[in-house]
Design a protein around this motif. Structure first.
Motif, PDB file in Angstrom:
ATOM      1  N   ASN A 294      29.837  78.244  56.039  1.00 33.40           N
ATOM      2  CA  ASN A 294      28.888  78.497  57.032  1.00 33.40           C
ATOM      3  C   ASN A 294      28.066  79.773  56.451  1.00 33.40           C
ATOM      4  O   ASN A 294      28.581  80.893  56.257  1.00 33.40           O
ATOM      5  CB  ASN A 294      29.474  79.045  58.297  1.00 33.40           C
ATOM      6  N   PRO A 295      26.729  79.656  56.097  1.00 32.17           N
ATOM      7  CA  PRO A 295      25.958  80.563  55.421  1.00 32.17           C
ATOM      8  C   PRO A 295      25.929  81.868  56.356  1.00 32.17           C
ATOM      9  O   PRO A 295      25.947  83.003  55.828  1.00 32.17           O
ATOM     10  CB  PRO A 295      24.716  79.900  55.455  1.00 32.17           C
ATOM     11  N   ALA A 296      25.847  81.692  57.637  1.00 26.80           N
ATOM     12  CA  ALA A 296      25.857  82.841  58.524  1.00 26.80           C
ATOM     13  C   ALA A 296      27.321  83.831  58.359  1.00 26.80           C
ATOM     14  O   ALA A 296      27.046  84.972  58.428  1.00 26.80           O
ATOM     15  CB  ALA A 296      25.592  82.600  60.007  1.00 26.80           C
ATOM     16  N   THR A 297      28.327  83.281  58.315  1.00 31.12           N
ATOM     17  CA  THR A 297      29.604  84.040  57.901  1.00 31.12           C
ATOM     18  C   THR A 297      29.870  84.287  56.774  1.00 31.12           C
ATOM     19  O   THR A 297      30.684  85.202  56.112  1.00 31.12           O
ATOM     20  CB  THR A 297      30.824  83.163  58.746  1.00 31.12           C
ATOM     21  N   ARG A 298      29.277  83.421  55.606  1.00 27.47           N
ATOM     22  CA  ARG A 298      29.528  83.433  54.335  1.00 27.47           C
ATOM     23  C   ARG A 298      28.964  84.966  53.794  1.00 27.47           C
ATOM     24  O   ARG A 298      29.478  85.726  53.012  1.00 27.47           O
ATOM     25  CB  ARG A 298      29.195  82.428  53.588  1.00 27.47           C
ATOM     26  N   ALA A 299      27.602  85.236  54.142  1.00 29.07           N
ATOM     27  CA  ALA A 299      26.714  86.425  53.873  1.00 29.07           C
ATOM     28  C   ALA A 299      27.442  87.793  53.934  1.00 29.07           C
ATOM     29  O   ALA A 299      27.601  88.518  52.968  1.00 29.07           O
ATOM     30  CB  ALA A 299      25.588  86.357  54.239  1.00 29.07           C
ATOM     31  N   PRO A 300      27.903  87.923  55.051  1.00 27.71           N
ATOM     32  CA  PRO A 300      28.702  89.340  55.179  1.00 27.71           C
ATOM     33  C   PRO A 300      30.017  89.432  54.732  1.00 27.71           C
ATOM     34  O   PRO A 300      30.458  90.281  54.029  1.00 27.71           O
ATOM     35  CB  PRO A 300      29.028  89.292  56.980  1.00 27.71           C
ATOM     36  N   LEU A 301      30.762  88.172  54.347  1.00 24.50           N
ATOM     37  CA  LEU A 301      32.065  88.303  53.611  1.00 24.50           C
ATOM     38  C   LEU A 301      31.611  88.609  52.060  1.00 24.50           C
ATOM     39  O   LEU A 301      32.396  89.259  51.579  1.00 24.50           O
ATOM     40  CB  LEU A 301      32.514  86.946  53.825  1.00 24.50           C
ATOM     41  N   LEU A 302      30.805  87.896  51.633  1.00 19.83           N
ATOM     42  CA  LEU A 302      30.256  88.216  50.367  1.00 19.83           C
ATOM     43  C   LEU A 302      29.843  89.653  49.917  1.00 19.83           C
ATOM     44  O   LEU A 302      30.365  90.160  49.057  1.00 19.83           O
ATOM     45  CB  LEU A 302      28.955  87.217  49.850  1.00 19.83           C
ATOM     46  N   ALA A 303      29.385  90.334  50.947  1.00 16.71           N
ATOM     47  CA  ALA A 303      28.775  91.754  50.878  1.00 16.71           C
ATOM     48  C   ALA A 303      30.366  92.384  50.812  1.00 16.71           C
ATOM     49  O   ALA A 303      30.461  93.506  49.987  1.00 16.71           O
ATOM     50  CB  ALA A 303      27.895  92.057  51.857  1.00 16.71           C
ATOM     51  N   ILE A 304      31.058  92.105  51.816  1.00 18.85           N
ATOM     52  CA  ILE A 304      32.383  92.980  51.593  1.00 18.85           C
ATOM     53  C   ILE A 304      33.180  92.901  50.404  1.00 18.85           C
ATOM     54  O   ILE A 304      33.578  93.884  49.865  1.00 18.85           O
ATOM     55  CB  ILE A 304      33.179  92.478  52.893  1.00 18.85           C
ATOM     56  N   VAL A 305      32.979  91.362  49.912  1.00 11.75           N
ATOM     57  CA  VAL A 305      33.831  91.411  48.511  1.00 11.75           C
ATOM     58  C   VAL A 305      33.364  92.136  47.775  1.00 11.75           C
ATOM     59  O   VAL A 305      33.768  92.836  46.817  1.00 11.75           O
ATOM     60  CB  VAL A 305      33.885  89.813  48.319  1.00 11.75           C
ATOM     61  N   ARG A 306      31.679  92.308  47.533  1.00 11.51           N
ATOM     62  CA  ARG A 306      31.120  92.947  46.456  1.00 11.51           C
ATOM     63  C   ARG A 306      31.381  94.413  46.368  1.00 11.51           C
ATOM     64  O   ARG A 306      31.566  94.904  45.343  1.00 11.51           O
ATOM     65  CB  ARG A 306      29.601  92.596  46.422  1.00 11.51           C
TER      66      ARG A 306
END
Lengths: 212, 212
Positions: free
Chosen positions: B118-130
């Protein structure tokens, strides 16, 4: 470290020189090595985004035009630097070749943690991962090298229809463990004995690669 | 998104207010939400290192002292923002509770890819991982949240001596697959049908969690 050949980038002056009976290293080969060493350090310390060709040239004590002459764009310098840093990890496919296929899971897991447990080989790998995770161009370079030099070569030895996906899911188990152990440092995984981890992961890697 | 309760950070004005028969939201709760939303956006866009309390305050249209008042240090604002961004992923332990233990591998894999697909939940997760991969303070915050809110809760339901290590190795398979699929984008994994990936990973996750 600077003896590792930088794998087909640049105008290849070294190879031409060596063809005439291995003369002493030419000045241009030294310059090229010096630039590559500087590039590796700059990318490691600053990450892909904050590193510039100008900065690499300055660290190597050469004119920026010379960096472009030997390597091309910043992306191409990065690729050469990654190939060098990634040198030990690029031997992973050999871990597959060196024995029967039913022991490949353990050999690959052992090889992988051998590279990561050694601080000298871990540091440049961490730097690459950091750049790849935060920058799309760096991710593309990393993807190209990992795909062509590691994953496809492993897959090529499996002789199964979905060999590439198998190799990637096996790599995912190893890469994810490295992330949690060496980057995020979750306990008890971060302090676990490498032999215990290898014992747990070997059958998983084996299952991905050769399981039904 | 700003309706998700920010889980026990700050002076908790909302909870006190709501006890008296749900009056309209107080001005301070609105300010707090506005700061948290701004913080999430700043951390997502710039990463942990480049984000400042001053920048968050400016984006929220408040004085920096107010950010400190509600959240404390930059690290504490980050923790509140992560908890909010990470909200959907924090439901992972529920995926374990909602059925028999011998189906937990599939439920957990399905839940995990549901959040990442789900792009809406993926984007913030990616930001945290980065942020976590590039900054040690951010990694420590991420580690604390993942360990206490996800891994230990999963481990707690396993009732096995090495439950935490099991949970971490299962998470490693999922996290590594997410890295290669969504961040590095290695093919064919990046384009594979999520159902195919879930089918491959479910037995691995199950094996880590409950295998002998």
């Amino acid at each position: 470290m600077s003896d590792v050949p930088p794998a087909g980038t640049g105008p290849g002056t070294g190879a031409t020189a060596r063809r005439r009976g291995r003369p002493p290293r030419t000045e241009s080969a030294d310059t090229r090595d010096r630039i590559l060493t500087a590039a590796r350090e700059e990318f490691s310390e600053r990450g892909y985004e904050k590193t510039s060709v100008r900065g690499i040239a300055k660290a190597a004590g050469v004119d920026p035009a010379l960096v472009h002459h030997y390597f091309g764009t910043k992306e191409q310098v990065f690729e050469a630097a990654i190939t060098l840093s990634f040198g030990p990890a690029l031997d992973a496919p050999k871990a597959i070749e060196e024995g029967p296929l039913d022991g490949v899971g353990e050999r690959l897991a052992r090889f992988f943690f051998g590279v990561w447990e050694n601080p000298a080989t871990r540091a440049p790998l961490l730097a690459i991962v950091r750049s790849a995770v935060t920058n799309d161009t760096a991710a593309a370079v990393f993807r190209r090298i990992v795909a062509t030099q590691v994953l496809r070569r492993i897959a090529g030895q499996l002789d199964l229809p979905d060999a590439e996906l198998r190799a990637e899911l096996a790599a995912a188990q190893l890469v994810g463990t490295a992330m949690l152990r060496y980057v995020i440092k979750v306990e008890p995984l971060a302090s676990a004995d490498p032999e215990q981890i290898i014992a747990r992961l070997a059958p998983v890697v084996q299952g991905h690669l050769t399981g039904s």
